[in-house]
Design a protein around this motif. Structure first.
Motif, PDB file in Angstrom:
ATOM      1  N   CYS A   4      56.644  45.416  -4.347  1.00  0.00           N
ATOM      2  CA  CYS A   4      56.171  46.458  -3.405  1.00  0.00           C
ATOM      3  C   CYS A   4      57.013  46.343  -2.125  1.00  0.00           C
ATOM      4  O   CYS A   4      57.068  45.269  -1.499  1.00  0.00           O
ATOM      5  CB  CYS A   4      54.695  46.264  -3.083  1.00  0.00           C
ATOM      6  N   ARG A   5      57.664  47.384  -1.648  1.00  0.00           N
ATOM      7  CA  ARG A   5      58.542  47.362  -0.460  1.00  0.00           C
ATOM      8  C   ARG A   5      58.055  48.431   0.552  1.00  0.00           C
ATOM      9  O   ARG A   5      57.842  49.586   0.157  1.00  0.00           O
ATOM     10  CB  ARG A   5      59.960  47.664  -0.906  1.00  0.00           C
ATOM     11  N   ALA A   6      57.986  48.007   1.856  1.00  0.00           N
ATOM     12  CA  ALA A   6      57.541  48.908   2.947  1.00  0.00           C
ATOM     13  C   ALA A   6      58.613  48.940   4.063  1.00  0.00           C
ATOM     14  O   ALA A   6      59.146  47.913   4.470  1.00  0.00           O
ATOM     15  CB  ALA A   6      56.214  48.432   3.517  1.00  0.00           C
ATOM     16  N   SER A   7      58.866  50.144   4.639  1.00  0.00           N
ATOM     17  CA  SER A   7      59.891  50.309   5.684  1.00  0.00           C
ATOM     18  C   SER A   7      59.491  51.486   6.590  1.00  0.00           C
ATOM     19  O   SER A   7      58.627  52.291   6.208  1.00  0.00           O
ATOM     20  CB  SER A   7      61.251  50.551   5.042  1.00  0.00           C
ATOM     21  N   GLN A   8      60.137  51.590   7.863  1.00  0.00           N
ATOM     22  CA  GLN A   8      59.879  52.700   8.786  1.00  0.00           C
ATOM     23  C   GLN A   8      61.210  53.237   9.274  1.00  0.00           C
ATOM     24  O   GLN A   8      62.263  52.669   8.994  1.00  0.00           O
ATOM     25  CB  GLN A   8      59.027  52.237   9.957  1.00  0.00           C
ATOM     26  N   GLN A   9      61.080  54.318  10.146  1.00  0.00           N
ATOM     27  CA  GLN A   9      62.318  54.978  10.548  1.00  0.00           C
ATOM     28  C   GLN A   9      63.048  54.204  11.649  1.00  0.00           C
ATOM     29  O   GLN A   9      64.186  54.488  11.924  1.00  0.00           O
ATOM     30  CB  GLN A   9      61.992  56.403  11.033  1.00  0.00           C
ATOM     31  N   PRO A  44      64.355  50.979  12.254  1.00  0.00           N
ATOM     32  CA  PRO A  44      64.620  49.633  11.779  1.00  0.00           C
ATOM     33  C   PRO A  44      64.806  48.619  12.908  1.00  0.00           C
ATOM     34  O   PRO A  44      64.661  47.426  12.701  1.00  0.00           O
ATOM     35  CB  PRO A  44      65.898  49.811  10.971  1.00  0.00           C
ATOM     36  N   GLU A  45      65.120  49.193  14.163  1.00  0.00           N
ATOM     37  CA  GLU A  45      65.320  48.263  15.241  1.00  0.00           C
ATOM     38  C   GLU A  45      64.004  47.618  15.675  1.00  0.00           C
ATOM     39  O   GLU A  45      63.969  46.523  16.239  1.00  0.00           O
ATOM     40  CB  GLU A  45      65.927  48.984  16.460  1.00  0.00           C
ATOM     41  N   ILE A  46      62.958  48.320  15.415  1.00  0.00           N
ATOM     42  CA  ILE A  46      61.659  47.830  15.854  1.00  0.00           C
ATOM     43  C   ILE A  46      61.114  46.822  14.859  1.00  0.00           C
ATOM     44  O   ILE A  46      60.661  45.742  15.214  1.00  0.00           O
ATOM     45  CB  ILE A  46      60.670  49.005  16.064  1.00  0.00           C
ATOM     46  N   THR A  47      61.142  47.158  13.556  1.00  0.00           N
ATOM     47  CA  THR A  47      60.580  46.283  12.533  1.00  0.00           C
ATOM     48  C   THR A  47      61.463  46.281  11.291  1.00  0.00           C
ATOM     49  O   THR A  47      62.141  47.272  10.990  1.00  0.00           O
ATOM     50  CB  THR A  47      59.147  46.739  12.127  1.00  0.00           C
ATOM     51  N   SER A  48      61.438  45.195  10.511  1.00  0.00           N
ATOM     52  CA  SER A  48      62.234  45.085   9.284  1.00  0.00           C
ATOM     53  C   SER A  48      61.418  45.561   8.071  1.00  0.00           C
ATOM     54  O   SER A  48      60.203  45.749   8.141  1.00  0.00           O
ATOM     55  CB  SER A  48      62.651  43.625   9.078  1.00  0.00           C
ATOM     56  N   VAL A  49      62.130  45.675   7.025  1.00  0.00           N
ATOM     57  CA  VAL A  49      61.484  46.076   5.743  1.00  0.00           C
ATOM     58  C   VAL A  49      60.657  44.914   5.226  1.00  0.00           C
ATOM     59  O   VAL A  49      61.099  43.755   5.181  1.00  0.00           O
ATOM     60  CB  VAL A  49      62.535  46.483   4.691  1.00  0.00           C
TER      61      VAL A  49
END
Length: 453
Positions: free
Chosen positions: A5-10, A12-17
């Protein structure tokens, strides 16, 4: 199976996958696959049977041979079955079973073919006894082998072949012998086994080619042969002579020579008769016997050549002796009866003259026959006195004109007058069954004349 299961946001500088994974276990029944469904192995070589199993969870694998209740213990739980020393008994269908608790159970089959050379049934008898004359005899040769062998029968040391089973419509003594059962199959050498067929039975006399009659001349040596086939062989061969009247006589060693030659189940006897004679003519019977029975054969011997001459000489000699004896007896009997009369003169001469038959005496008409016998004549003579023949009538012609044989030998004088003296013979009738005989009688002191009786 791994599940991630993989989670990501727009941004990437704020948070990693962020990723998370987990293993998914899927259970299913065993699936069996057989890479080689038929395996051929020569006897004695190792064999490997394989079943590939796919299952979840892992399956338990077992091997069995169809037709057998007990599972095989070799390589339990493995996908392969190994047989180190293969024999013909290992041949068959093998089944592998895979089981993991989820139905259905996985099954696969492998066929094992073991090739081995021909093997002739060891229980077949080496010696077979059959009786002579048996109909429909057969002998089968049982053979095992892979591939299936071809089986034939061959008479040993010959090129005569028969199919299996060996059959004879009628058993005779010439069937006896050693026969070989031959088995052949591809890739293996020939196998053979001997069987001796022993034919037993009563004697059989071999028939002679041609006529059963032998012709020989007097003085020749005659040989008569007789061949016998029998099992067991007779202890001897007897010869019997039979004449044309059916009287039989056993021939002894002194009469002839008998030579016997034995060869296997055959026996030949040769009867030799040196210097045959007419008495040796007849039928010669060869006879042999054993525990099963007896047999006999007849050979006719005819004597030719000198036989007709001998018959002619014997017949002529016997006829001559009989004729001379009969003539002497008739002369002696006639003289004794007085039928041949003697002249009272010392040197009679005969002049045959044709005369008529004298008249029949008067007593003939009373008795009815001229063959009444001497006894009747004696009685008639006592009644009528001595019978006298009537003299022939006087002829006035010259004697030279008469039909006289050899007339030139008689004196050329006239015939003298008939004598008046009484005749010196009596006219007698006889009861002999012979033709009348001409008897010449000469009167005393006169020319001879003829008197008929």
């Amino acid at each position: 199976m791994n599940m991630t299961c993989r989670a990501s946001q727009q941004f990437p500088e704020i948070t990693s996958v962020q990723e998370s994974w987990n293993i998914l276990w899927v259970h299913y029944p065993p699936v069996v696959s057989v890479p080689i469904s038929s395996v051929s192995i020569v006897e004695g070589e190792p064999a490997i049977l394989t079943c590939l199993v796919d299952s979840s969870p892992a399956a338990s694998i077992s091997w069995i041979k169809l037709g057998h209740r007990m599972p095989l213990m070799e390589d339990v739980g493995k996908q392969t079955l190994s047989i180190t020393n293969t024999t013909r008994h290992h041949a068959g269908i093998y089944q592998c079973s895979a089981e993991n608790g989820i139905l259905p159970i996985g099954v696969g089959t492998v066929t094992l073919e073991v090739l081995f050379p021909p093997l002739i049934d060891p229980s077949m008898e080496k010696r077979v006894t059959v009786q002579q004359g048996n109909d429909g005899f057969s002998l089968e040769c049982l053979v095992d082998g892979n591939p299936e062998p071809r089986v034939r029968w061959r008479r040993k040391d010959t090129n005569l072949y028969w199919e299996n089973p060996l059959r004879f419509h009628r058993v005779s003594y010439d069937v006896e012998g050693t026969y070989q059962c031959e088995a052949t199959s591809d890739g293996f050498p020939l196998k053979a086994k001997d069987a001796f067929i022993d034919v037993v039975g009563k004697p059989i006399l071999q028939r002679k080619i041609g006529s059963s009659t032998i012709s020989a001349a007097v003085g020749e040596a005659v040989r008569i042969s007789c061949t016998v086939a029998a099992d067991p062989l007779p202890s001897k061969i007897d010869w019997i002579w039979r004449n044309d009247d059916g009287v039989e006589k056993e021939l002894s060693a002194s009469k002839s020579r008998n030579i016997v030659i034995t060869n296997g189940q055959g026996m030949t006897s040769t009867l030799t008769i040196p210097d045959v004679t007419v008495k040796d003519c007849g039928n010669y019977i060869c006879m042999a016997s054993n525990v099963f029975g007896s047999a006999r054969r007849n050979t006719r011997l005819d004597i030719t050549g000198s036989l007709p001459k001998l018959i002619i000489i014997t017949s002529v000699t016997a006829g001559a002796i009989l004729l001379v004896t009969t003539a002497v007896l008739l002369v002696l009997f006639a003289k004794r009866r007085g039928w041949i009369c003697k002249s009272h003169i010392d040197e009679p001469f005969r002049v045959p003259v044709s005369r008529p038959m004298p008249p029949v005496p008067k007593y003939v008409y009373k008795t009815g026959t001229i063959d009444s016998g001497v006894e009747d004549l004696q009685e008639l003579q006592e009644m009528y006195g001595t019978l006298k023949p009537r003299p022939p009538p006087r002829m006035d012609t010259e004697w030279t004109s008469a039909e006289l044989p050899n007339a030139g030998l008689v004196h050329s004088t006239s015939l003298p007058p008939y004598p008046t003296e009484e005749w010196s013979c009596r006219y007698e009738a006889t009861s002999l069954n012979v033709s009348p005989v001409k008897v010449q009688s000469v009167a005393v002191g006169s020319v001879a004349s003829e008197v008929y009786e």
